[in-house]
Design an enzyme around this catalytic site. Structure first.
Site, PDB file in Angstrom:
ATOM      1  CD  GLU A 130      26.950 -23.250   0.925  1.00  0.00           C
ATOM      2  OE1 GLU A 130      28.086 -23.679   1.132  1.00  0.00           O
ATOM      3  OE2 GLU A 130      25.938 -23.967   0.997  1.00  0.00           O
ATOM      4  CD  GLU A 235      21.071 -25.995  -0.380  1.00  0.00           C
ATOM      5  OE1 GLU A 235      21.675 -26.288   0.651  1.00  0.00           O
ATOM      6  OE2 GLU A 235      21.637 -25.570  -1.411  1.00  0.00           O
TER       7      GLU A 235
HETATM    8  O1  G3I Z   1      30.400 -39.795  -5.139  1.00  0.00           O
HETATM    9  C1  G3I Z   1      31.582 -39.739  -4.350  1.00  0.00           C
HETATM   10  C2  G3I Z   1      32.256 -41.057  -4.371  1.00  0.00           C
HETATM   11  O2  G3I Z   1      32.731 -41.292  -5.672  1.00  0.00           O
HETATM   12  C3  G3I Z   1      33.397 -41.033  -3.376  1.00  0.00           C
HETATM   13  O3  G3I Z   1      34.011 -42.273  -3.331  1.00  0.00           O
HETATM   14  C4  G3I Z   1      32.866 -40.694  -1.984  1.00  0.00           C
HETATM   15  C5  G3I Z   1      33.975 -40.642  -0.952  1.00  0.00           C
HETATM   16  O4  G3I Z   1      33.716 -39.664   0.027  1.00  0.00           O
HETATM   17  O5  G3I Z   1      32.268 -39.427  -2.043  1.00  0.00           O
HETATM   18  C6  G3I Z   1      31.192 -39.329  -2.949  1.00  0.00           C
HETATM   19  O6  G3I Z   1      30.878 -37.994  -2.987  1.00  0.00           O
HETATM   20  C7  G3I Z   1      30.106 -37.453  -1.927  1.00  0.00           C
HETATM   21  C8  G3I Z   1      28.926 -36.738  -2.530  1.00  0.00           C
HETATM   22  O7  G3I Z   1      28.183 -36.088  -1.522  1.00  0.00           O
HETATM   23  C9  G3I Z   1      28.015 -37.677  -3.326  1.00  0.00           C
HETATM   24  O8  G3I Z   1      27.457 -38.621  -2.502  1.00  0.00           O
HETATM   25  C10 G3I Z   1      30.952 -36.468  -1.157  1.00  0.00           C
HETATM   26  O9  G3I Z   1      31.983 -37.149  -0.466  1.00  0.00           O
HETATM   27  C11 G3I Z   1      30.091 -35.744  -0.139  1.00  0.00           C
HETATM   28  O10 G3I Z   1      30.847 -34.726   0.493  1.00  0.00           O
HETATM   29  C12 G3I Z   1      28.930 -35.103  -0.863  1.00  0.00           C
HETATM   30  O11 G3I Z   1      28.124 -34.442   0.107  1.00  0.00           O
HETATM   31  C13 G3I Z   1      27.226 -33.482  -0.409  1.00  0.00           C
HETATM   32  C14 G3I Z   1      27.666 -32.084   0.091  1.00  0.00           C
HETATM   33  O12 G3I Z   1      26.704 -31.129  -0.311  1.00  0.00           O
HETATM   34  C15 G3I Z   1      29.003 -31.670  -0.522  1.00  0.00           C
HETATM   35  O13 G3I Z   1      28.927 -31.585  -1.915  1.00  0.00           O
HETATM   36  C16 G3I Z   1      25.833 -33.797   0.113  1.00  0.00           C
HETATM   37  O14 G3I Z   1      25.387 -35.023  -0.482  1.00  0.00           O
HETATM   38  C17 G3I Z   1      24.874 -32.674  -0.262  1.00  0.00           C
HETATM   39  O15 G3I Z   1      23.604 -32.900   0.330  1.00  0.00           O
HETATM   40  C18 G3I Z   1      25.421 -31.346   0.253  1.00  0.00           C
HETATM   41  O16 G3I Z   1      24.541 -30.328  -0.146  1.00  0.00           O
HETATM   42  C19 G3I Z   1      24.902 -29.003   0.268  1.00  0.00           C
HETATM   43  C20 G3I Z   1      24.524 -28.068  -0.870  1.00  0.00           C
HETATM   44  O17 G3I Z   1      25.154 -28.482  -2.054  1.00  0.00           O
HETATM   45  C21 G3I Z   1      24.902 -26.630  -0.520  1.00  0.00           C
HETATM   46  N1  G3I Z   1      24.338 -26.219   0.755  1.00  0.00           N
HETATM   47  C22 G3I Z   1      24.593 -27.116   1.896  1.00  0.00           C
HETATM   48  C23 G3I Z   1      24.151 -28.539   1.531  1.00  0.00           C
HETATM   49  C24 G3I Z   1      24.350 -29.470   2.727  1.00  0.00           C
HETATM   50  O18 G3I Z   1      25.706 -29.588   3.038  1.00  0.00           O
END
Ligand code: G3I
Length: 322
Positions: A130, A235
């Site tokens: 991205e 995705e």
């Molecule tokens: O694991 C932590 C935890 O320790 C913490 O306390 C908590 C508090 O917010 O967050 C947890 O992390 C989260 C993580 O997912 C794991 O569950 C993050 O907040 C959350 O933002 C994260 O979201 C992911 C997002 O990418 C950002 O990394 C989504 O699961 C994931 O499906 C999404 O995937 C992205 C691809 O990587 C790139 N393309 C878009 C796609 C959808 O957004």
């Protein structure tokens, strides 16, 4: 009845899903369904910087290692997601005001450590994710700020030094946002002209409130294939706006899933990955911009792991391949 995986394997196709580590760890049904139905996986989060490189001098491979081991035991391919992104970076990276040269050194070191750790295990890496924003410009990030556009080239060159995996640029919106597509096309074309080792492009297929036609999908695939790149579908999820949802939402979604798979498969795409297993596992449900707005049934399996009609359609579309 044959599984999706069996049908795919009989046609030399890889079908994958992203895998959420916590769900995988806690839920045996989730694990079983994944290994039964898919022959490829992408760790959803645990290869991202904040998880795998939580402190400057500390790498934490444990969780990703477990998923890679699971994939190996079940003869599944692994896509590594992702090495360089503007999001999900660890706090330490932004806290210290690193000089540009130091940011470059940190990025290269991260790539070297992670890629060599999984050398021979990860079949393809989303090296840069991205890099272009919705205005079709290079996206602001710590990487762009420190190195300018060259960070992209540097990332690919560094990754290629440490593994034989295929190296991908991965982005969303390229099928329906023509300006962004042009920008990414130009970017990759220029990099390829310079001999930068890029093997392919991952077309993220988050069709959430926007549902491109088969023709748009085909045209996009062909455009990047014409550069000599391998195209993969990454995705995939399909969601409709709640208020505007057609009456027979599931039928609509089912038909659309078939169209998507047909468009990718007809154009020779051999790796196709969904962004989640069951509807209840989807990131859409937890993303605050989306959970109120879009239907919560974007995937192929219902929350109890039941196979939806879309699942059958996807299987049929693969079966139709000669
Ligand atoms: O694991 C932590 C935890 O320790 C913490 O306390 C908590 C508090 O917010 O967050 C947890 O992390 C989260 C993580 O997912 C794991 O569950 C993050 O907040 C959350 O933002 C994260 O979201 C992911 C997002 O990418 C950002 O990394 C989504 O699961 C994931 O499906 C999404 O995937 C992205 C691809 O990587 C790139 N393309 C878009 C796609 C959808 O957004």
């Amino acid at each position: 009845m044959s599984s999706l995986r069996e049908i795919a394997e009989s046609r030399s196709i890889s079908v994958g899903t992203c895998v959420n580590y916590s769900t995988w760890k806690d839920d045996g049904d989730y694990r079983n369904l994944i290994s039964e139905e898919f022959n490829m996986l992408t760790p959803e989060n645990c290869l991202k910087w904040s998880f795998i490189h939580p402190e400057k001098e500390e790498f934490d491979f444990e969780k990703a290692d477990e998923l890679v081991e699971f994939a190996r035991e079940n003869e599944m391919g692994v896509t590594g997601h992702t090495l360089v992104w503007h999001m999900q970076n660890p706090e330490w990276l932004g806290e210290e005001n690193f000089e540009s040269e130091e940011v470059e050194r940190i990025m290269k070191n991260h790539i070297m450590e992670v890629v060599s750790h999984y050398s021979g295990e990860v079949e393809a890496w989303d090296v840069v994710n991205e890099a272009v924003n919705d205005e079709a410009e290079l996206r602001e990030s710590i990487w762009l700020k420190a190195m300018g556009e060259e960070y992209i080239e540097k990332a690919f060159r560094e990754a290629s030094k440490h593994c034989d995996a295929k190296l991908f640029y991965n982005d969303y919106g390229l099928i329906y946002d023509t300006e962004k597509r042009e920008k990414v096309h130009q970017l990759l074309s220029d990099l390829l002209d310079k001999g930068v080792p890029i093997d392919g492009i991952g077309l993220q297929s988050h069709f959430i409130g926007v549902h491109p036609t088969s023709e748009e999908i085909s045209n996009t695939i062909e455009k990047f294939q014409d550069l000599g790149l391998e195209v993969r579908m990454t995705e995939l999820d399909v969601a409709y706006e709640k208020g505007k949802a057609p009456e027979k939402l599931e039928e609509k979604q089912t038909e659309y899933y078939r169209k998507i798979f047909q468009a990718y498969l007809e154009n020779g795409v051999k790796h196709l990955c969904l962004w989640g297993l069951r509807d209840s596992d989807s990131w859409i449900n937890t993303f605050q911009d989306y959970d109120e707005k879009y239907s919560d049934r974007p995937l192929l399996f219902g929350e109890n792991g039941d196979r939806k009609k879309s699942y059958e359609e996807v299987k049929d579309s693969i079966k139709e391949l000669n």
